[in-house]
Design an enzyme around this catalytic site. Structure first.
Site, PDB file in Angstrom:
ATOM      1  N   SER A  89       0.846  -1.191   0.000  1.00 19.18           N
ATOM      2  CA  SER A  89       0.000   0.000   0.000  1.00 19.18           C
ATOM      3  C   SER A  89       0.882   1.242   0.000  1.00 19.18           C
ATOM      4  O   SER A  89       1.999   1.224   0.545  1.00 19.18           O
ATOM      5  CB  SER A  89      -0.841  -0.039   1.274  1.00 19.18           C
ATOM      6  OG  SER A  89      -1.395   1.223   1.533  1.00 19.18           O
ATOM      7  N   LYS A 113       2.032  -3.396   6.980  1.00 16.10           N
ATOM      8  CA  LYS A 113       2.426  -3.490   5.563  1.00 16.10           C
ATOM      9  C   LYS A 113       3.939  -3.287   5.433  1.00 16.10           C
ATOM     10  O   LYS A 113       4.610  -4.001   4.690  1.00 16.10           O
ATOM     11  CB  LYS A 113       1.675  -2.454   4.722  1.00 16.10           C
ATOM     12  CG  LYS A 113       0.199  -2.755   4.554  1.00 16.10           C
ATOM     13  CD  LYS A 113      -0.034  -3.991   3.706  1.00 16.10           C
ATOM     14  CE  LYS A 113      -1.498  -4.389   3.634  1.00 16.10           C
ATOM     15  NZ  LYS A 113      -1.705  -5.721   3.055  1.00 16.10           N
ATOM     16  N   TYR A 125      -2.029  -0.455  10.980  1.00 10.78           N
ATOM     17  CA  TYR A 125      -2.247  -1.102   9.678  1.00 10.78           C
ATOM     18  C   TYR A 125      -1.053  -0.839   8.750  1.00 10.78           C
ATOM     19  O   TYR A 125      -0.498  -1.767   8.151  1.00 10.78           O
ATOM     20  CB  TYR A 125      -3.535  -0.573   9.031  1.00 10.78           C
ATOM     21  CG  TYR A 125      -3.645  -0.915   7.560  1.00 10.78           C
ATOM     22  CD1 TYR A 125      -3.930  -2.203   7.152  1.00 10.78           C
ATOM     23  CD2 TYR A 125      -3.421   0.060   6.572  1.00 10.78           C
ATOM     24  CE1 TYR A 125      -4.001  -2.525   5.797  1.00 10.78           C
ATOM     25  CE2 TYR A 125      -3.491  -0.252   5.230  1.00 10.78           C
ATOM     26  CZ  TYR A 125      -3.781  -1.548   4.838  1.00 10.78           C
ATOM     27  OH  TYR A 125      -3.839  -1.863   3.499  1.00 10.78           O
TER      28      TYR A 125
END
Ligand code: NAD
Ligand code: UFG
Length: 354
Positions: free
Chosen positions: A126, A155, A151
């Site tokens: 992302s 990643k 989050y």
């Protein structure tokens, strides 16, 4: 049976569009999904669209026994890894769930891949790994930054884990696909984004207003140093993303090591520009109110997608008009997502522009 690509999270939003692209390209696929944020119906729709049976196992990537079983039974030669939890806001409240699913889950998957000597992996990363970008448009070679949420950190940690893996064994070939803001739906209107619970992302929130379920859209922040004071993002059509996965998998056939590619259009649109474009395209009025900035939002973020163009021959083909048209078609044809009806949701009452 020929060589199979395992698709974790293949019943979800981006995974289902990519599964469709792989089947249409004549590839053998196996979907593994625990359906925690999706449902079997997305795969039934894929079967209808492709007139092909989609091999599906309902299960969790954290289940090591299940992974062993899958890798021993199927002739898998590559993995596309979409599964994971993706809500920035929820990750702040439930960091353990996010680290367990996104990082430990990927670790399990890589262990199983190594045991069965499957070394090709396409990972859903992302733009969040860039944190607050030092330079816009963002290029891969400037390196990652400090992600703002748990989050985002899952990643980045996963990217680092995968980079270490490539250093340890030259047989690995790994693509890190850094998506910008995926929106849109397949042009058939048969598959699309179907978030469980209350949506957080801009387009799903906007369509809730357009459908008359929510009286107005909240626009977070009006004082950013941007074109009109609202945040700017690089929205990219999910079908273009799916095509990027296909091209990344092809590229991994002839290159080892780890490779990061931005998947974005290279264009930024503000929240107000998105609202106006939606109103123009659909003829539906979107009432909105301004609220304070949302924690963790950066002012502007868009990609330089040149590297994906050069290495993969990938360029986003679909413009904002197409993205909004396809989102809206999916929404109109499936007012309750994949569910035939739901008494949890208010009836649909479209607001025509006066
Ligand atoms: P999604 O929630 O629609 O799809 C994820 C799928 O993974 C779901 O079907 C879910 O049921 C499944 N899943 C979750 N945990 C699992 C587990 N432990 N085992 C098996 N299946 C599991 O999300 P999406 O939008 O399609 O995103 C796919 C990937 O792309 C995610 O990794 C996400 O973090 C990443 N990503 C998404 C966006 C975005 O805005 N949608 C942006 C950047 C990156
Ligand atoms: N926004 C609103 N109102 C809403 C929802 C969103 O004003 O009701 C604004 C946000 O404040 C932000 C913009 O719309 O300025 C886009 O927000 P999204 O939540 O749609 O997307 P983000 O850019 O915050 O994050 C998305 C994904 C992340 C991913 C990131 C990568 O949700 O998973 O893109 O750029 F990491």
């Amino acid at each position: 049976m020929g060589k199979t690509t395992l698709i974790t999270g293949g019943a979800g939003y981006i995974g289902s569009h990519t599964t469709l692209a792989l089947i249409n390209a004549g590839q053998q696929v196996l979907v593994l999904d625990n359906l925690c944020n999706s449902c079997r119906e997305s795969l039934t729709r894929l079967e209808r669209l492709t007139l092909t049976r989609v091999d599906f196992i309902e299960g969790d990537i954290r289940n090591t026994k299940l992974l062993d079983d899958i890798f021993s039974r199927y002739d898998i030669d590559a993995v596309m890894h979409f599964s994971g939890l993706k809500s920035v806001e929820e990750s702040v409240r439930k960091p353990l769930d996010y680290y367990a699913n996104n990082v430990v889950g990927t670790l399990n998957l890589c262990h199983a891949m190594a045991r069965y000597e499957v070394f090709k992996l396409v990972f859903s990363s992302s733009a969040t790994v860039y944190g607050a970008p030092r330079q816009i448009p963002i290029i891969e070679d400037l390196g990652t930054g400090k992600p703002i949420s748990p989050y985002g950190r899952t990643k980045l940690m996963t990217e680092e884990l995968l980079a270490d893996l490539c250093l340890s064994d030259p047989r690995w070939s790994i693509a890190l696909l850094r998506y910008f803001n995926p929106i849109g739906a397949h042009e058939s209107g048969q598959i699309g984004e179907n978030p469980n619970g209350r949506p957080n992302n801009l387009l799903p929130c906007l369509t809730q207003v357009a459908m008359g379920r929510v009286p107005e859209l909240t626009v977070f922040g009006s004082d950013y140093p941007t074109v009109d004071g609202t945040c700017v993002r690089d929205y990219v059509h999910v079908v273009d993303l799916a095509d990027g996965h296909l091209k990344a998998l092809q590229a991994l056939q002839s290159r080892n090591g780890i490779h990061a590619w931005n998947l974005g259009t290279g264009n930024g649109y503000s929240v107000l520009q998105i609202i106006r474009a939606f109103e123009d395209i659909t003829g539906i009025s979107i009432p909105f109110k301004f609220a304070p900035r949302r924690a963790g939002d950066i002012a502007e973020c868009w990609s330089n997608p040149t590297k994906a163009g050069r290495d993969l021959g990938w360029y986003a083909q679909r413009d904002l008009v197409r993205m909004i048209q396809d989102t809206w078609r999916w929404q109109l044809r499936n007012p309750h997502g994949y569910h035939a009806q739901s008494d949890l949701l208010a009836p649909v009452a479209l607001k025509q522009r006066v």
